[in-house]
Design an enzyme around this catalytic site. Structure first.
Site, PDB file in Angstrom:
ATOM      1  N   GLU A  85      -3.111  13.333   0.464  1.00 37.90           N
ATOM      2  CA  GLU A  85      -4.280  13.067   1.193  1.00 37.90           C
ATOM      3  C   GLU A  85      -5.037  14.160   1.506  1.00 37.90           C
ATOM      4  OE1 GLU A  85      -3.345   9.425   3.873  1.00 37.90           O
ATOM      5  OE2 GLU A  85      -4.577   8.816   2.225  1.00 37.90           O
ATOM      6  N   HIS A 128       3.660  11.068   6.032  1.00 39.41           N
ATOM      7  CA  HIS A 128       2.978  10.704   7.409  1.00 39.41           C
ATOM      8  C   HIS A 128       4.044  10.163   8.300  1.00 39.41           C
ATOM      9  CE1 HIS A 128      -1.314  10.812   5.487  1.00 39.41           C
ATOM     10  NE2 HIS A 128      -0.819  11.881   5.789  1.00 39.41           N
ATOM     11  N   THR A 183      -5.727   6.713   7.747  1.00 35.71           N
ATOM     12  CA  THR A 183      -6.383   6.912   6.526  1.00 35.71           C
ATOM     13  C   THR A 183      -6.651   5.721   5.531  1.00 35.71           C
ATOM     14  OG1 THR A 183      -4.297   7.434   5.415  1.00 35.71           O
ATOM     15  CG2 THR A 183      -5.210   9.501   6.148  1.00 35.71           C
ATOM     16  N   THR A 184      -6.140   4.756   6.007  1.00 43.39           N
ATOM     17  CA  THR A 184      -6.163   3.233   5.528  1.00 43.39           C
ATOM     18  C   THR A 184      -7.015   2.289   6.441  1.00 43.39           C
ATOM     19  OG1 THR A 184      -4.236   2.413   6.800  1.00 43.39           O
ATOM     20  CG2 THR A 184      -4.067   3.576   4.500  1.00 43.39           C
ATOM     21  N   HIS A 244       2.399   8.887   0.574  1.00 44.43           N
ATOM     22  CA  HIS A 244       1.196   8.691  -0.150  1.00 44.43           C
ATOM     23  C   HIS A 244       1.490   9.669  -1.460  1.00 44.43           C
ATOM     24  CE1 HIS A 244      -1.577   6.920   2.965  1.00 44.43           C
ATOM     25  NE2 HIS A 244      -0.684   7.954   3.571  1.00 44.43           N
ATOM     26  N   HIS A 288       0.769  -1.296  -0.014  1.00 45.73           N
ATOM     27  CA  HIS A 288       0.040   0.012   0.103  1.00 45.73           C
ATOM     28  C   HIS A 288       0.802   1.170   0.070  1.00 45.73           C
ATOM     29  CE1 HIS A 288      -3.149  -2.737   0.828  1.00 45.73           C
ATOM     30  NE2 HIS A 288      -2.639  -2.903   2.039  1.00 45.73           N
ATOM     31  N   HIS A 346       5.626   7.142   6.250  1.00 42.75           N
ATOM     32  CA  HIS A 346       5.482   6.265   4.913  1.00 42.75           C
ATOM     33  C   HIS A 346       4.841   7.524   4.181  1.00 42.75           C
ATOM     34  CE1 HIS A 346       1.458   6.267   7.556  1.00 42.75           C
ATOM     35  NE2 HIS A 346       0.823   6.752   6.284  1.00 42.75           N
TER      36      HIS A 346
END
Ligand code: NAG
Ligand code: NAG
Length: 392
Positions: free
Chosen positions: A129, A142, A224-225, A117, A90, A115
């Protein structure tokens, strides 16, 4: 018998549901079969009312002067223990050592991992995001922390309100290569497939952050996941960081969401969730729109010293003027009293009360001086003085 049958049926259903859940736990996606809109079927919290990310409408934010600058703890003391980096299908995750953390929130938070995005279309095609006034950035970093004052570890904290604190850094493209981000991006080609991992040399994690850690947006939200736990105190920094277009291109095109053994290779792209409704939540800001930069302690000190010096200077000048005026008016009065015998001063003289003996006057003063002094003093009290309080 009926109730036993019902019980068996329930157990079967439950097992089936659990099996489905376990299967889906690792197979959610951003688009496609278990895409964003389906997450809440498998992860109920994803359908909650305090979800992340959100759009920050800057005119709707509320200034909160109690929001202090974020202070990273140990981010730069990386030591020489290598860091684990992995592709979880992901995103790319970099684990962080437990001595790193942040101060500036109501509790002390310990770092766990960071991590990213990103999108797929290169510059100006989104990928972040959080959005600000409806505008996406190209990517978002993040940095995840858990509340170390209230909980023993990440798994205990992540389900609890206020259990997690995530720093969000919006990333845009610029001309220059961001050396700090190369500490991550340069290794992506060695963890291309999901579940691949390796160790990378430790580096200064603070160099990934913007300079201004005092200006940010703050709200209560979620992961957010999936499983989207609503446990996150979010900090979205106002200042953005920049990476080069080449760095963004690598981030967007090097990783796969598929495992090495899978024949269908799927690029890991557009791993950002759509913004979620605020539902009466307030986004607070640590700064006001027109405040410019918040003053540093050095600037505040300079202003205080400046004001004090100015005040003292003004007091000295006022005192000098008062003294000078007193001196001249006293001289003038002495001249008037001594020389006048038939002027308006005589009228004044007759109206004034009889001289009272003054206790403060020293006894040793000469007799001829007393009359002169009393006259001068009495006149002084009858005319408005320039600045009676300026006298020490
Ligand atoms: C986290 O803390 C909880 C509560 O103390 C404990 O039950 C659990 O085993 C811990 N988990 C890990 C991964 O250490
Ligand atoms: C987040 O929620 C907590 C608990 O309900 C509340 O005290 C706090 O003010 C909220 N913070 C923000 C930024 O809304």
């Amino acid at each position: 018998m009926d109730s036993l049958g019902l019980f068996i049926l329930l157990v079967l259903l439950c097992c089936q549901w659990r099996a489905a859940l376990t299967a889906e736990q690792s197979s959610w996606t951003y688009t496609g079969l278990v895409g964003q809109s389906d997450w809440s079927q498998f992860f109920p919290d994803c359908g909650g009312s305090s979800q992340s990310p959100v759009d920050v409408a800057t005119t709707q934010t509320q200034y909160d002067p109690s929001l202090k600058p974020i202070t990273p703890l140990g981010y730069s003391q990386h030591g020489n223990q290598p860091l684990m980096i992995y592709n979880n299908g992901h995103t790319v995750v970099i684990e962080m050592p437990g001595w790193m953390g942040i101060r500036g929130l109501p509790w002390l938070f310990t770092a766990v991992q960071m991590h990213l995005h990103w999108g797929s279309g290169g510059p100006s095609h989104g990928g972040s995001e959080h959005t600000v006034d409806g505008q996406s950035a190209e990517a978002e970093l993040h940095i995840v922390h858990y509340n170390a004052e209230l909980y023993p570890n990440m798994s205990a904290a992540m389900t609890q309100r206020g259990g997690l604190a995530v720093l969000a850094i919006l990333i845009e493209t610029g001309e220059e290569t961001n050396e700090a981000f190369d500490n991550i991006i340069n290794y992506l080609s060695r963890i291309r497939h999901a579940d691949q991992k390796m160790f990378i040399p430790a580096f200064d994690i603070q160099s990934l952050l913007p300079d201004d850690l005092g200006r940010y947006y703050r709200y209560n939200g979620s992961l957010t996941t999936p499983p989207c736990y609503q446990s996150v105190i979010w900090t979205v920094f106002h200042e953005r960081v920049h990476i080069s277009k080449a760095q963004l291109l690598k981030l967007e095109t090097v990783l796969y969401s598929s495992k090495e053994e899978e024949s269908d290779r799927m690029l890991l792209q557009d791993n950002y969730r759509a913004t979620q409704p605020l539902n009466h939540r307030v986004v607070f800001s640590s700064f006001t729109a027109d405040s410019g930069k918040e003053l540093t302690s050095g600037e505040v000190t300079a202003i205080v010293i400046g004001v004090m010096c100015g005040g003292v200077g003004l007091a000295v000048i006022v005192r000098f003027i008062v003294k000078t005026m007193r001196f001249f008016s006293h001289q003038r009065r002495q001249t008037v009293v001594v020389n006048s015998s038939s002027s308006s001063w005589d009228v004044l003289h007759s109206n004034r009360p009889a001289p009272m003996p003054r206790t403060k006057d020293p006894e040793k003063e000469k007799k001829q001086d007393v009359d002169l002094n009393l006259t001068a003093d009495t006149i002084k009290t009858e005319e408005p003085s320039v600045c009676p309080h300026a006298e020490p």
